[in-house]
Write a protein that holds these residues in place. Structure first.
Motif, PDB file in Angstrom:
ATOM      1  N   ASP A 166       0.812  -1.221   0.000  1.00 37.01           N
ATOM      2  CA  ASP A 166       0.000   0.000   0.000  1.00 37.01           C
ATOM      3  C   ASP A 166       0.841   1.264   0.000  1.00 37.01           C
ATOM      4  O   ASP A 166       0.291   2.355  -0.138  1.00 37.01           O
ATOM      5  CB  ASP A 166      -0.962   0.008   1.190  1.00 37.01           C
ATOM      6  CG  ASP A 166      -0.254  -0.259   2.506  1.00 37.01           C
ATOM      7  OD1 ASP A 166       0.960  -0.517   2.481  1.00 37.01           O
ATOM      8  OD2 ASP A 166      -0.919  -0.218   3.557  1.00 37.01           O
ATOM      9  N   TYR A 238      -4.139   6.234  11.883  1.00 37.35           N
ATOM     10  CA  TYR A 238      -3.626   5.756  10.595  1.00 37.35           C
ATOM     11  C   TYR A 238      -2.486   6.643  10.097  1.00 37.35           C
ATOM     12  O   TYR A 238      -1.429   6.138   9.689  1.00 37.35           O
ATOM     13  CB  TYR A 238      -4.750   5.720   9.557  1.00 37.35           C
ATOM     14  CG  TYR A 238      -4.243   5.483   8.155  1.00 37.35           C
ATOM     15  CD1 TYR A 238      -3.858   4.214   7.734  1.00 37.35           C
ATOM     16  CD2 TYR A 238      -4.137   6.548   7.243  1.00 37.35           C
ATOM     17  CE1 TYR A 238      -3.383   4.006   6.448  1.00 37.35           C
ATOM     18  CE2 TYR A 238      -3.670   6.334   5.951  1.00 37.35           C
ATOM     19  CZ  TYR A 238      -3.296   5.061   5.562  1.00 37.35           C
ATOM     20  OH  TYR A 238      -2.819   4.869   4.292  1.00 37.35           O
ATOM     21  N   LYS A 242       1.281   5.376   9.948  1.00 35.26           N
ATOM     22  CA  LYS A 242       1.771   5.200   8.582  1.00 35.26           C
ATOM     23  C   LYS A 242       3.122   5.875   8.403  1.00 35.26           C
ATOM     24  O   LYS A 242       4.082   5.264   7.895  1.00 35.26           O
ATOM     25  CB  LYS A 242       0.764   5.786   7.583  1.00 35.26           C
ATOM     26  CG  LYS A 242       1.256   5.774   6.141  1.00 35.26           C
ATOM     27  CD  LYS A 242       0.310   6.525   5.223  1.00 35.26           C
ATOM     28  CE  LYS A 242       0.847   6.593   3.799  1.00 35.26           C
ATOM     29  NZ  LYS A 242      -0.037   7.385   2.901  1.00 35.26           N
ATOM     30  N   ARG A 272      -4.411   0.265   9.659  1.00 35.62           N
ATOM     31  CA  ARG A 272      -4.786   0.090   8.246  1.00 35.62           C
ATOM     32  C   ARG A 272      -6.153  -0.561   8.138  1.00 35.62           C
ATOM     33  O   ARG A 272      -6.933  -0.257   7.239  1.00 35.62           O
ATOM     34  CB  ARG A 272      -3.715  -0.767   7.549  1.00 35.62           C
ATOM     35  CG  ARG A 272      -4.005  -1.074   6.076  1.00 35.62           C
ATOM     36  CD  ARG A 272      -4.013   0.183   5.252  1.00 35.62           C
ATOM     37  NE  ARG A 272      -4.246  -0.119   3.844  1.00 35.62           N
ATOM     38  CZ  ARG A 272      -5.439  -0.352   3.304  1.00 35.62           C
ATOM     39  NH1 ARG A 272      -6.514  -0.296   4.061  1.00 35.62           N
ATOM     40  NH2 ARG A 272      -5.566  -0.617   2.022  1.00 35.62           N
TER      41      ARG A 272
END
Length: 320
Positions: A166, A238, A242, A272
């Motif tokens: 991703d 997130y 991330k 996620r």
């Protein structure tokens, strides 16, 4: 520090955690967004300014939900991507489109609610559905421009079939971290500050004035709680995890290792999964912004509770 001393990363964790989350989000998200969009379609002639944003919010959710079966197959197949490099990037692009369009349209809803409550006389008759459509087009355009660079980063291993990450592969993680940081500021931090400022002012105004309609105050407070829920569960963790995980990958690439790398990776994988919940939780916004949809959901609940009671076909249809 010797790179060989880096802690082993638990790459098997997402294989067990993400598929059940994606399946639940897919089922409940399709049902909730389907009901919301169907209600908007039935009331198209009464479509108001804020409802234009709700419509776009639902479209963004549906677009991502339709990509989830492919991600479910990916993780159930031990992270083996069999749908090609191009479709891998399309799938990831749809995720980013959903995420940042959701944040963008929630910000637009917050601004409109702020103007309607704090400055009702100034905006009355001046903001039309056309304005909302133009603003929605701008949101889609800006989010696309922010998300397109992500598609230029490699997301597959060399044989083009085994992976569909991703973010990007390790060779390009340094540049991706810089891009992700700028993306976070523009796509998340700025809209979040606007939303907080708008609703902070609205809540202060509603709480300080005694002549404010109680129903309006309750609906605004409930919507604020929903937005806090969305941001605290889906969006904030997130973005923090991330970028922290990307930074740990950069350090690991440089031969700098810490014990917390594996913990950050697992936490980022959990976030996620949680960020996908926005596609299932966004319909809660429908209930507290659009009165027609809220009323129809209440009728649906009442009909569900009264199922054992015999009723004619016409009564059953009208209950929806």
């Amino acid at each position: 520090m010797d790179p060989t001393s880096c802690p082993e990363i638990s790459f098997t964790f997402p294989l067990n955690f993400l598929p059940p989350v994606f399946i639940l989000v897919f089922v409940f998200g399709l049902i909730a967004n389907g009901c919301g969009l169907a209600s908007l379609w039935r009331n198209w002639r009464k479509l108001g300014n804020v409802n234009v944003f709700i419509l776009n919010l639902g479209i963004a959710d549906i677009l991502y939900l339709l990509m989830l079966p492919f991600l479910i197959a990916y993780y159930l197949n031990d992270r083996r991507w069999i749908f090609g490099e191009a479709f891998c990037k399309v799938t990831r692009f749809c995720f980013n489109l959903n995420l940042y369009c959701s944040i963008g349209f929630l910000t637009c809803i917050s601004v409109y609610r702020y103007l309607a409550i704090v400055h009702p006389m100034k905006v009355m008759g001046r903001i039309t559905v056309t304005h909302s459509v133009i603003i929605s087009a701008i949101v889609w355009t800006l989010v696309c421009l922010q998300s397109i660079p992500d598609m230029f980063f490699p997301k597959n291993s060399e044989n083009k079939t085994l992976q569909c990450v991703d973010t990007t592969m390790t060779e390009h993680v340094d540049a991706y971290l810089q891009y992700s940081f700028i993306w976070t500021i523009i796509g998340f931090c700025i809209p979040s500050l606007i939303t907080v400022a708008c609703y902070g002012h609205v809540i202060v105004l509603l709480c300080c004035k005694d002549n404010v309609d109680k129903v309006l105050k309750q609906r605004s407070l409930k919507l604020l709680i929903i937005l806090i829920l969305l941001f605290s569960i889906c969006y904030i963790p997130y973005h923090v995890l991330k970028n922290l995980n990307l930074w740990s990958r950069v350090l690991s690439k440089q031969g700098i290792c810490y014990k917390w790398f594996n913990g950050v990776y697992i936490a980022q994988r959990i976030c996620r999964g949680l960020v996908c919940l926005n596609s299932a939780l966004n319909p809660l916004v429908y209930l507290h912004v659009d009165e027609d949809i809220s009323a129809q959901f209440r009728q649906l609940c009442q009909w569900t509770r009264s199922v054992p009671v015999p009723q004619s076909e016409e009564e059953a249809v009208s209950s929806f």
